[in-house]
Design an enzyme around this catalytic site. Structure first.
Site: not given
Length: 181
Positions: A11-12
């Site tokens: 993810g981020c």
């Protein structure tokens, strides 16, 4: 000292970086972009999803202190490996779950850990984490590096990264660097 490199997409990259910066045996964590089609993409380009690149962290670690199995245990515990191209509200191919290995042993361990988690039904859904060789890697822009450490009260950090760091501290206290509690 011998070091190894492993690149993870969870993810981020702000969140994944925030977690692994606190892990004993991890010597360096750098946010970047990997395994897409674009050469030296920018954040803005990666955000479109058109580059095929994932937001990643490049871990340089000391295998005499921490092994791939432990790194992957932390990785799987601190992101959702069951949602294709998504982590919470972050949606797009750049947020996919991925393990980009640099040695055949890392690939074997990744497949072994995934098989074990699947057999145990750990997540209650199939794991969609891709396991591929690291094809290329580009560092993210300077303002993305150490983002959580520099901006702990940023709204995204408070809402998304801080809970992941808290889970690391609760679940993997034995793997924290000295001085982190």
């Amino acid at each position: 000292m011998t070091t190894e490199t492993l690149v993870l997409a969870g993810g981020c990259f702000w969140c994944t970086e925030a977690v692994f910066e606190q892990v004993r045996g991890v010597l360096d964590v750098e946010s970047g972009y990997s395994n897409g089609q674009a050469e030296q993409p920018t954040y803005e380009e990666v955000c479109t999803g058109a580059t095929g690149c994932a937001e990643v962290v490049k871990l340089t670690y000391d295998p005499s202190v921490i092994g791939v199995r432990e790194l992957l245990a932390i990785f799987f515990a601190t992101h959702d490996p069951t949602s294709p191209n998504r982590q919470g509200a972050d949606i797009g191919t750049q947020y996919r779950s991925g393990i980009y290995w640099t040695t055949p042993e890392q690939a074997e361990m990744a497949h072994s850990v995934i098989a074990q988690l699947e057999a145990e039904g750990t997540f209650g859904a199939p794991i969609v984490t891709e396991v591929e060789p690291l094809r290329h890697y580009w560092p993210a822009e300077t303002y993305h590096q150490d983002f959580f450490a520099r901006h702990p009260y940023h709204g995204y950090c408070l809402a998304v990264a801080a809970p992941k760091v808290a889970k690391l501290r609760r679940t993997f206290a034995d793997w924290l660097k000295p001085g982190i509690d």
